[in-house]
Design a protein around this motif. Sequence first.
Motif, short mmCIF file in Angstrom:
data_model
loop_
_atom_site.label_atom_id
_atom_site.label_comp_id
_atom_site.label_asym_id
_atom_site.label_seq_id
_atom_site.Cartn_x
_atom_site.Cartn_y
_atom_site.Cartn_z
N LYS A 2 -11.30 -40.90 10.99
CA LYS A 2 -11.92 -41.24 12.27
C LYS A 2 -11.58 -40.17 13.31
O LYS A 2 -10.41 -39.84 13.51
CB LYS A 2 -11.45 -42.61 12.76
CG LYS A 2 -11.96 -43.77 11.93
CD LYS A 2 -11.28 -45.07 12.31
CE LYS A 2 -11.60 -45.48 13.73
NZ LYS A 2 -11.01 -46.79 14.06
N LEU A 4 -12.49 -38.71 17.35
CA LEU A 4 -13.07 -38.97 18.67
C LEU A 4 -13.23 -37.66 19.42
O LEU A 4 -12.27 -36.89 19.54
CB LEU A 4 -12.18 -39.91 19.49
CG LEU A 4 -12.66 -40.19 20.92
CD1 LEU A 4 -13.92 -41.04 20.90
CD2 LEU A 4 -11.57 -40.86 21.75
N LYS A 6 -13.92 -36.50 23.14
CA LYS A 6 -13.91 -37.11 24.47
C LYS A 6 -14.09 -36.05 25.55
O LYS A 6 -13.93 -34.85 25.32
CB LYS A 6 -12.60 -37.87 24.71
CG LYS A 6 -11.37 -36.97 24.76
CD LYS A 6 -10.11 -37.77 25.07
CE LYS A 6 -8.90 -36.85 25.26
NZ LYS A 6 -7.69 -37.60 25.64
N ASP A 21 -18.47 -39.93 25.00
CA ASP A 21 -17.56 -39.79 23.87
C ASP A 21 -18.36 -39.93 22.58
O ASP A 21 -19.37 -40.64 22.54
CB ASP A 21 -16.47 -40.88 23.89
CG ASP A 21 -15.59 -40.81 25.12
OD1 ASP A 21 -15.46 -39.72 25.70
OD2 ASP A 21 -15.03 -41.86 25.51
N TRP A 23 -17.87 -40.95 18.63
CA TRP A 23 -17.02 -41.58 17.61
C TRP A 23 -17.58 -41.18 16.25
O TRP A 23 -18.73 -41.48 15.90
CB TRP A 23 -17.04 -43.09 17.81
CG TRP A 23 -16.31 -43.92 16.79
CD1 TRP A 23 -15.65 -43.50 15.67
CD2 TRP A 23 -16.19 -45.35 16.81
NE1 TRP A 23 -15.13 -44.55 14.98
CE2 TRP A 23 -15.44 -45.71 15.66
CE3 TRP A 23 -16.65 -46.34 17.67
CZ2 TRP A 23 -15.14 -47.03 15.36
CZ3 TRP A 23 -16.35 -47.67 17.38
CH2 TRP A 23 -15.59 -48.00 16.24
N GLU A 25 -16.93 -41.19 12.04
CA GLU A 25 -16.19 -41.84 10.96
C GLU A 25 -16.85 -41.52 9.63
O GLU A 25 -18.06 -41.67 9.48
CB GLU A 25 -16.14 -43.35 11.19
CG GLU A 25 -15.14 -44.06 10.29
CD GLU A 25 -14.84 -45.48 10.74
OE1 GLU A 25 -14.39 -46.27 9.88
OE2 GLU A 25 -15.04 -45.81 11.94
N LYS A 30 -20.57 -42.66 14.46
CA LYS A 30 -20.43 -44.12 14.48
C LYS A 30 -20.81 -44.69 15.84
O LYS A 30 -21.30 -45.82 15.94
CB LYS A 30 -18.98 -44.49 14.13
CG LYS A 30 -18.69 -45.97 14.02
CD LYS A 30 -19.24 -46.55 12.73
CE LYS A 30 -18.87 -48.03 12.59
NZ LYS A 30 -17.48 -48.25 12.16
N PHE A 35 -15.23 -44.59 24.53
CA PHE A 35 -14.29 -45.25 23.63
C PHE A 35 -12.84 -44.89 23.91
O PHE A 35 -11.94 -45.43 23.29
CB PHE A 35 -14.61 -44.89 22.18
CG PHE A 35 -16.07 -45.04 21.83
CD1 PHE A 35 -16.63 -46.30 21.71
CD2 PHE A 35 -16.87 -43.93 21.64
CE1 PHE A 35 -17.97 -46.44 21.39
CE2 PHE A 35 -18.21 -44.07 21.32
CZ PHE A 35 -18.77 -45.33 21.20
N PHE A 42 -7.64 -43.39 16.30
CA PHE A 42 -8.36 -42.26 15.72
C PHE A 42 -7.37 -41.31 15.04
O PHE A 42 -6.25 -41.10 15.52
CB PHE A 42 -9.14 -41.51 16.80
CG PHE A 42 -10.32 -42.27 17.33
CD1 PHE A 42 -11.54 -42.24 16.67
CD2 PHE A 42 -10.20 -43.05 18.47
CE1 PHE A 42 -12.63 -42.95 17.14
CE2 PHE A 42 -11.28 -43.77 18.96
CZ PHE A 42 -12.50 -43.72 18.29
#
Length: 426
Positions: A2, A4, A6, A21, A23, A25, A30, A35, A42
Motif C-alpha cells: 500500500k 500513499l 500526498k 492524495d 491511494w 494498492e 485504490k 486519506f 501505508f
Amino acid sequence: MKTLIKNGYMVEQGNVLNQVDVWIEEGVIKGLGHFSNENLSFDQVIDANQGLITPGLVDVHVHFREPGFEYKETIQTGSASAAKGGFTTVCAMPNLKPVPDNEETLNLINEKIAKDSTIKILQYASITKDLNSEELVDFESLKKANAFAFTNDGVGVQTAGTMYLAMKEAARLDMAIVAHTEDESLLFGGVMHEGEVSKKLGLPGIMSATESSQIARDVLLAKETGVHYHVCHVSTKESVEVIRQAKKNGIRVTCEVCPHHLIMTDNDITEDHGNFKMNPPLRANDDQQALIEGLLDGTIDCIATDHAPHCCKEKNQSMLESPFGIIGSETAFQLMYTHFVETNRFTLEQVVDWMTLAPSRIFNLDCGTLSIGRAADIAIFDLEHEVTIEDKFVSKSSNTPFIGQRVKGETLYTLVDGKLAWQKGE
C-alpha cells in the motif's frame, strides 16, 4: 503493498483538484481524495510536495536501438531515460538489427523488454522485410507476437503499391499503419530545411514537399482501405493542411508532432553541427505556427518525442556527415511546460492531455488516465523550480540542441504499476 502519494495536485480531463492524495494498492489506484488524516496504514508514503500528479506520460515514438546499436542506447538505458522524463508507456520503433520483421525476432525483443525495462514498452514491427524491400512482412503472425503496430519509421515506404497492400492487410487485422513520410526521390541529399538558413550555411536543403506529398498519397490510400493511418512527426504547414482536409473527409488518419518542431525553427540553427540535424528537419516560422494551430484545432492529435539517440562522435560533426535525430525523453515535458504553459499559449490541461490520454485514445491503449481500478502509472512534476538542461542524461546519448536552456517541470517521481521507476536524486 500500500502506497500513499500526498500533498500533490492533479490535472486531468479539464479538472484541477488541489491537494489530492492517491491511494495505491497492489499496483492499482485504490482511491483519489484525502486519506492522510484517516486511520490508514501505508507501507510507503510519497510526499509530492505540491507537485503536479499526472497519469504516466505516453510516447508513441521512441528509438531504443537494441538490438544492433547498443552503443547508442539500450532497452535498459532508454527505459530509464523515459522514466526520468515521466513516461510510463512508450512505443519503440523497429529500425534495429535485426529488424523485427518476423515472429522470432519480435519475440526475442519482447523477452529482452520484459527482462530489462523499467517501464512499459510496446514494440513496433516493420511493414516490409528488413525495412527497405518490397516484400511485406507476415502481418498476422506479427500481430499474434504482440506487435504494437506496423511502421518503416526512418525510411518510409517508397512504393504506393506496397503501401496500399500493407494498408489492406493491416485494416483486415484492425492494426495501425504508422508512417514516416518521406519521398526519397525528392531528397536530393538534403540535411536541413530548404530556405535562407540552409543557403547561408551552404548546406543542401530538404523541401517541405518531401514530406507532404507522401502524406497526400497515403491518405488517399487510407481512404481506399479504411486502415487507421498515423503520421509520424508532422513538420510542415502543407502536411497539416492535407491531414486537416483528410479528417474533414472522414478518412481515418491521426498524427503526432514533436516538441522540437513546436519550439525551434531553422532560424535557431546557428552553426553547421549535428545536434541540429533531425528528420524531419527544423522548419520555417510559418510551419511552426501551423503546427501550433493544428494542435489547438485538433488536426494534430498528440505529442511524441521521436527520441533518437546517437553517440557524441557521430553527432559532433557537420550535418553533412552526422546521422539524423535528437534525444527527447528526458526533456519533453519540461520543454512543453516552459515554452507553452508558462507563456500562456497552451493550458496545462492541454499539454497533459496531448502527452497522456490523447495518444492512448487514438491507439486504444489501457493507459493515460488516473482512475480508480486502473494501473498506478503516475508521474509527479515540480512546476515551481527552474533547472538547467545539462549534458548529464540517463540516456547513453546527449545529442540535443536544448542543452543550456532553463526550464521548469522537472520529474520528481515516476511510478509504474505502483512501483518507483524514477526518483529525483536516486
